[in-house]
Design a protein around this motif. Structure first.
Motif, short mmCIF file in Angstrom:
data_model
loop_
_atom_site.label_atom_id
_atom_site.label_comp_id
_atom_site.label_asym_id
_atom_site.label_seq_id
_atom_site.Cartn_x
_atom_site.Cartn_y
_atom_site.Cartn_z
N HIS A 162 0.82 -1.22 0.00
CA HIS A 162 0.00 0.00 0.00
C HIS A 162 0.85 1.26 0.00
O HIS A 162 0.38 2.33 -0.42
N ALA A 163 2.09 1.15 0.49
CA ALA A 163 2.96 2.33 0.58
C ALA A 163 3.86 2.48 -0.64
O ALA A 163 4.80 3.28 -0.62
N LYS A 164 3.59 1.76 -1.73
CA LYS A 164 4.45 1.81 -2.91
C LYS A 164 4.67 3.22 -3.47
O LYS A 164 5.77 3.53 -3.95
N TRP A 216 5.65 9.29 -6.22
CA TRP A 216 4.89 10.06 -5.23
C TRP A 216 4.26 11.28 -5.87
O TRP A 216 3.10 11.61 -5.62
N THR A 235 1.18 10.47 -7.94
CA THR A 235 0.10 9.78 -7.24
C THR A 235 -0.87 10.81 -6.70
O THR A 235 -0.46 11.85 -6.16
N ARG A 275 -1.75 9.07 -1.96
CA ARG A 275 -0.69 9.49 -1.02
C ARG A 275 -1.17 9.33 0.43
O ARG A 275 -0.38 8.95 1.30
N ALA A 281 -0.86 5.74 1.24
CA ALA A 281 0.56 5.38 1.40
C ALA A 281 1.10 5.90 2.72
O ALA A 281 1.88 5.23 3.40
#
Length: 717
Positions: free
Chosen positions: A175-177, A185, A188, A193, A196
Motif C-alpha cells: 500500500h505504501a508503494k 509520489w 500519485t 498518497r 501510502a
C-alpha cells in the motif's frame, strides 16, 4: 509543498527500512529452510538405505501376505536367481517379461506387491544414530541436526513473526508503494498518497516492535554461516541426544504409533485433548510428539496422573503445562518433590522455559516463599518442608507433585499436607513412573488425590471386571506411555545376571548372618572381604567399560559396599552419592561425572541415586545386589536408559549363588508381573491375590526363614 515533501521523506524512509527488514528476514528464513531441508533429505536417504537392506533380505514369499492377487507366479523368479523382494524391485520390467510364464499382468501384480512392501518398509524404518558406528549418511544427518538445533530458537521466533508481522509488513509495503520514489509520489493522487502515508505509519509501528526480530535474523544468519563439522556434531549428539531426536521428529514428522502416544485413551478423551491448544511461547526446546500430547492431556483434563515410564521426560511435560498457563496469564505455580530433585527442577525450569523459579527449601525457605508470593513463578518445595511451611493454598494456579508415589500412604503426614494443597487447587498433575509398588490400593490412593470421585469405582472388585472396564473408569485421570512404544530410537537395554560363588570368608560371613537372622548382613556378606568374587567381577566390568570409553554407574543399598568399591577403584570413582548429601552437592557430583573422562565411575546409594538424576553420559549400570522391589531397580536403571541415551545400556546385576540373592530374584519376578498387570499401561489388567504382600519387613522375615531352613541354621525348637 513543504508538508508534502516532509510526508514523502518520512514515508519513504519507513518503506526503505521496512523493505530491508522484510528482505533480511526472508533471507534468514531461506537459510533456515535450507538447513531443515538438508536434515529431511539426509533422513530420507538413511531411511531408504535401511529399507533397501531390509528388502534385500526379505524372501519373495512375503509378497503373498500383502496382496489378494492369485497370479503371483514366483517360480520363474526363483529359477532365474531372483529370491528376495529387493532383487525383484531392482530388476527392470523388460527383464521380468523375458522370463518364461510371466506376461504383463503377472509382472504388474508382482510389481504392485513388491512396491507395497517397499512402502511399508520405508514407513517402518526408525534409524538409530550410533556414535560408535558412524557412516557418511549418519554424519550428514547428525551434522544437519546440529545446525538445525543451533538456529532452532531464533528460527522459531522468526517463523512466528513471519506468519503475523511479516505478512502485515508485506501488505503495508504494497500500500505504501507510492513512497518508494519521489517521481511516483509526485504522480500519485491525494487519495493514494494518504493511503501510502497511513501504510507508512503502520510500517513504523511494526519497525518499533522489530528489535527481537532483528536479533533473530542476526542469530540465524550468523549461526548458519559455518556448518557444524561431523566430529563436533557427534559430540553434541552424545551430550544432548534427546534434543537431536526431538528435532528430527519435528522436522520429519516421523513418530511412533498413534495409539501408543495416546496411551490407549478412549476416543472421546483423545478428541478433547486434540482440541486443546498448547502455547509454547515460554518454552525453550522442542517437545516430542508424545510429550506434546501429554501436556495437552493434563491441560484438558485439569487434574490427572501422568504415569509415563521413567526416562520419557515427565518433567518437561509438566513445565510445558505451567508455561502454557503462564502465557495465558496465570502467575503462581507450585512443585512438590523429594529434596533430592529440587536442584534438578530448578535447572530444568531454567533451561527449558522462561519461567522464574524459587526454592522453598532449606534455610532460605521463608525468603523463597516471600519472593514467590511477591514475584510469581514456580515455587519448588519438598514433601517435608510442605508440612512446616505455611503455603497459602489458594495461591497456586497449578500444583505438580513429582515422584508422587511418595504419597501412596494416605495416613502419612506428608500425604495429608500435600492433599490439602491439591484439594484447594483447580489444576493438579501427579508425576510417577511407578504408581504401584507393593499393593494395588496404592494406585487408587494416588487417583484419590486428584479425582476422589473415581476412587469408588477403582476398588479390587471393579478391577476384576477386566482391563476394558477399568480402562474406561481410569481414562479421565491416568495416562501412561512406555519407552518401547514412543522412543523408537532408544538403544536396547541388555540385562545380565553376573553369578559368582561366595568365597570362604564371604560364605562364613553369610552363614553367620543367616544364623543370627540378620537381614542386612545377609545382603552384604558377598562383599565381606576386599578379595570377594563380587568385588573382583565389578572391578573387571569397570575396566572393560573404561577400555571401551564407556562410563559406569554403580548402585548399592549399602554405604559399606560403596566404600569398598571406592577403595578398589581408586581415583576413577566419584561419590558416593548418598541421601545425606545436599541437593547442590548431588548435582555437583553429577556434573563432574558428566564432564569427566570416559573411565569415570559414579557410585550411588540406590535409594538416593535412583531418583531424579539424569546421567545419560553413562551406558553401563552395575547393581551390587538385587533389590526387593522392581521399581527400585527400574528407577536406578532409568537414570541411564532414558530419552537422550545414544548407546546401548548394559545392566549387570551382581548375584551370589546359593545366597539370599537367589530368593530376591524369585521375588522380583513375581512383583514385576504384578506391576505389569496393574500399572504398566493406561488400561489396568485384572486383579489377583498376588497384588498384595505383607510389606518389606514381612518379606525379609519370610526370606530369612527360607534361608535358615535351606542351610539348616534355623533357631532350635
Amino acid at each position: 509543498m513543504g508538508s508534502m515533501a516532509q510526508d514523502f521523506a518520512s514515508a519513504h524512509d519507513a518503506v526503505r527500512r521496512g523493505r530491508v527488514l522484510l528482505r533480511t528476514a526472508r533471507e534468514a528464513l531461506a537459510r533456515l529452510t535450507g538447513i531443515n531441508d538438508r536434515v529431511r533429505a539426509a533422513h530420507a536417504d538413511l531411511v531408504a538405505a535401511a529399507a533397501q537392506a531390509q528388502l534385500a533380505a526379505l524372501d519373495l514369499g512375503a509378497m503373498r501376505e500383502v496382496t489378494s492377487a492369485t497370479n503371483l507366479h514366483l517360480a520363474p523368479l526363483r529359477a532365474s536367481g531372483i529370491t528376495t523382494v529387493g532383487q525383484l524391485l531392482a530388476t527392470p520390467d523388460a527383464s521380468l517379461l523375458a522370463l518364461p510364464g510371466l506376461g504383463k499382468a503377472r509382472v504388474r501384480a508382482l510389481r504392485t506387491a513388491a512396491e507395497t512392501l517397499q512402502q511399508a518398509a520405508l514407513v517402518a524404518q526408525v534409524p538409530r544414530l550410533d556414535p560408535d558406528r558412524r557412516t557418511t549418511q549418519t554424519d550428514r544427518l547428525v551434522a544437519g541436526l546440529a545446525d538445525a538445533l543451533v538456529v532452532r530458537d531464533a528460527g522459531r521466533r522468526l517463523t512466528a513473526w513471519e506468519a503475523d508481522g511479516g505478512q502485515r509488513l508485506a501488505a503495508h509495503l504494497e500500500h505504501a508503494k507510492p513512497a518508494a520514489n519521489r517521481l511516483r509520489w509526485t504522480f500519485t493522487g491525494p487519495t493514494g498518497r494518504d493511503r501510502a502515508s497511513h501504510a507508512a505509519r503502520s510500517i513504523e509501528e511494526l519497525l518499533g516492535l522489530a528489535p527481537p526480530v532483528r536479533q533473530a535474523i542476526a542469530s540465524v544468519m550468523q549461526d548458519a554461516a559455518t556448518p557444524t563439522t561431523p566430529k563436533v556434531a557427534w559430540q553434541r549428539f552424545i551430550d544432548r541426544g534427546g534434543d537431536f531426536y526431538a528435532e528430527l521428529e519435528r522436522l520429519t514428522g516421523r513418530v511412533g504409533p498413534a495409539d501408543a502416544m495416546r496411551g490407549g485413551l478412549a476416543a472421546e478423551i483423545v478428541e478433547r485433548v486434540e482440541r486443546q491448544e498448547l502455547d509454547e511461547s515460554l518454552l525453550v526446546g522442542t517437545l516430542r510428539t508424545y510429550q506434546h500430547f501429554g501436556a495437552r492431556f493434563a491441560l484438558s483434563q485439569q487434574r490427572v496422573m501422568l504415569g509415563d515410564e521413567m526416562g520419557l521426560g515427565k518433567t518437561f511435560q509438566a513445565i510445558a503445562v505451567l508455561a502454557h498457563l503462564a502465557a495465558r496469564g496465570q502467575t503462581h505455580f507450585l512443585v512438590i518433590c523429594p529434596a533430592s530433585v529440587v536442584i534438578g527442577w530448578q535447572r530444568e525450569i531454567g533451561q527449558r522455559s522462561k519461567l522464574r523459579s524459587h526454592r522453598l527449601h532449606g534455610d532460605q525457605r521463608e525468603r523463597g516463599l516471600d519472593d514467590w508470593l511477591r514475584q510469581g513463578g514456580v515455587a519448588i518445595t519438598t514433601f517435608e518442608t510442605l508440612r512446616v511451611l505455611e503455603v497459602p493454598v489458594d495461591v497456586p494456579a497449578a500444583v505438580v507433585v513429582d515422584e508422587a508415589h511418595y504419597l501412596k500412604n494416605p495416613d502419612a503426614k506428608r500425604t495429608q499436607a500435600a492433599a490439602t494443597v491439591l484439594a484447594a487447587c483447580p489444576r493438579a498433575l501427579l508425576l510417577t513412573g511407578t504408581p504401584l509398588e507393593n499393593r494395588v490400593e496404592e494406585f487408587t490412593n494416588l487417583v484419590g488425590l486428584v479425582r476422589d470421585d473415581l476412587v469408588g469405582t477403582l476398588d479390587l472388585a471393579a478391577m476384576r471386571l477386566g482391563p476394558d472396564a477399568f480402562r474406561r473408569e481410569v481414562a479421565p485421570v491416568y495416562l501412561r506411555r512406555n519407552q518401547a512404544d514412543v522412543l523408537m530410537e532408544l538403544p536396547e537395554r541388555i540385562e545380565t545376571d553376573e553369578w559368582v560363588e561366595l568365597g570362604r570368608t564371604e560364605l562364613a560371613a553369610y552363614r553367620a548372618a543367616v544364623l543370627e537372622g540378620n537381614w542386612m548382613a545377609m545382603r552384604q556378606a558377598a562383599f565381606a572381604s576386599p578379595a570377594s568374587e563380587k568385588l573382583d567381577r565389578l572391578v573387571d566390568l569397570c575396566a572393560e567399560a573404561a577400555a571401551n570409553q564407556r562410563k559406569v554407574v554403580v548402585f548399592s543399598c549399602f554405604l559399606g559396599t560403596l566404600d569398598m568399591v571406592r577403595q578398589a577403584l581408586g581415583p576413577r570413582s566419584l561419590g558416593p552419592l548418598t541421601g545425606s548429601l545436599s541437593p547442590d552437592r548431588r548435582q555437583q557430583l553429577v556434573d563432574e561425572f558428566t564432564a569427566g573422562p570416559a573411565d569415570r565411575v559414579l557410585l550411588a546409594q540406590v535409594q538416593a541415586g535412583g531418583v531424579g538424576l539424569n546421567v545419560q553420559t553413562a551406558s553401563v549400570v552395575l547393581l551390587c545386589e538385587p533389590q526387593l522391589k522392581p521399581s527400585t531397580e527400574d528407577q536406578a536403571i532409568a537414570r541411564v536408559h532414558r530419552m537422550g541415551q545414544v548407546r546401548p545400556v548394559d545392566v549387570h546385576r551382581l548375584c551370589a549363588q546359593d545366597s539370599i540373592d537367589e530368593r530376591i530374584l524369585e521375588l522380583l519376578e513375581t512383583k514385576q508381573k504384578v506391576f505389569d498387570d496393574f500399572a504398566a499401561r493406561s488400561e489396568v489388567a485384572e486383579a489377583s491375590g498376588s497384588a498384595t504382600d505383607p510389606g518389606l519387613a514381612g518379606v525379609a522375615k519370610q526370606l530369612i526363614a527360607v534361608e535358615q531352613a535351606r542351610l539348616g541354621t534355623g533357631p532350635a525348637d
